[in-house]
Design an enzyme around this catalytic site. Structure first.
Site, PDB file in Angstrom:
ATOM      1  CB  THR A   6      -1.130  -0.200   1.316  1.00  0.00           C
ATOM      2  OG1 THR A   6      -2.156  -0.814   1.396  1.00  0.00           O
ATOM      3  CG2 THR A   6      -2.185   1.626   1.585  1.00  0.00           C
ATOM      4  N   GLY A   8      -9.697  -3.942   1.530  1.00  0.00           N
ATOM      5  CA  GLY A   8      -8.835  -3.863   3.133  1.00  0.00           C
ATOM      6  C   GLY A   8      -8.824  -2.791   3.801  1.00  0.00           C
TER       7      GLY A   8
END
Length: 327
Positions: free
Chosen positions: A192, A222
């Protein structure tokens, strides 16, 4: 008189001079996880650092020109989305079914306006789509086909889904299936990307973008696009972007929790970030966060061997790091 003048001058010289607070600050990350020195070649190390520096250049350029924190975090994240080294935009990991599904969020600390998208497949820069949701729709969070359709209607740059795919990410999925590995064993890091900033006007903003986990199934989402979990910004406290095992960050409401600890408990950004990461670790989660806020602090906290990270400010401070021992 000369003696008195000299004595006064010496007394003044002995008074510590306070360092000026930065008028703007930006902090970025490109994923936390198992990054250790023996796992990266010198060429890979340099490529990651070059990517982080390019993102810092984009974001700090906006702030140095008296631009907003919101524009700065979007600019920095766009650069990371276009860099195939990171798991966001081009270079995103594959789902179990062999697709690239992208999530992103952005939040403005002035008004706590926010926008988020999940499972998008054709928008070149998902962070730009998240901002369009925030500024040009009555909603906060769009997902899947609807988010893709909204992107088309708003005229955002589109690409064929193959744009996001890279051979390295496909090999990770194939290895995961063949060797029955976990996503962590395959990725060696959580990829990320994110940015937080405070501008010269004292406003904060946060943005996060991700391709999720290798081999994710059943439309898994997520923490990255979840406002309050992986992304949060509030002028009264701080701006936060997270990276890691998203399920744990969602359960703790990590980004919001850090801001609350600062605003209501009076903790410093570093204390709050370390405290929340400790709680996530106790639950079994791993990852990291970046934080900035009033006063221009630039902090991060992570419980993994490394985290791609960087910071810059108006005082000239600048740092890019990967491994834990660089702190």
């Amino acid at each position: 008189m000369r003696f008195l003048s000299l004595f006064g001058a010496l007394c003044l010289a002995a008074i510590p001079v306070a360092h000026a607070e930065p008028t703007w600050t930006i902090v970025i990350h490109g994923g936390a996880g198992g990054m250790e020195r023996d796992r990266l070649t010198p060429e890979q190390d340099k490529a990651f650092r070059d990517g982080l520096n390019a993102a810092l250049d984009a974001g700090s350029g906006v702030l140095a020109a008296n631009g907003s924190a919101l524009d700065a975090v979007e600019a920095a994240v766009r650069v990371l989305e276009d860099n195939p080294r990171f798991n966001a935009g081009r270079g995103a990991v594959f789902t179990w079914e062999g697709r690239n599904e992208l999530d992103a969020a952005i939040m403005d600390g002035r008004t706590r306006a926010a926008g988020a998208v999940a499972g998008v497949t054709r928008t070149r820069n998902p962070v730009g789509l998240a901002r369009a949701v925030m500024e040009d729709s009555p909603h906060v969070f769009l997902a899947g086909e609807g988010a893709d359709r909204f992107s088309l209607e708003k005229g955002l740059p589109q690409v064929d889904p193959s744009w996001f795919a890279t051979p390295e990410r496909l090999q990770q999925l194939e290895r995961m299936k063949a060797e029955k590995l976990s996503f962590y064993d395959v990725d060696q890091k959580y990829g990320t990307v994110g940015a937080v900033a405070i501008d010269a006007a004292g406003h904060v903003a946060a943005a996060t973008s991700t391709g999720g986990r290798t081999g994710k199934r059943w439309g898994r989402i997520g923490d990255a696009p979840v406002i309050g979990a992986g992304t949060y910004a509030d002028d009264r406290a701080c701006a936060v972007s997270a990276t890691g095992a998203g399920e744990y960050f969602i359960r703790v409401a990590a980004a919001h929790e850090i801001c609350v600890r600062i605003r209501l408990k009076g903790e410093t950004p570093k204390q709050a970030a370390d405290g929340v990461m400790a709680e996530i670790g106790q639950l079994g989660g791993t990852g990291g966060v970046i934080v900035t806020g009033p006063g221009g602090t630039a902090d991060w906290s992570f419980n993994t061997p490394g985290m791609h990270r960087g910071k810059a400010s108006s005082t000239g401070e600048r740092e890019v790091a990967i491994y834990k021992d660089e702190d």
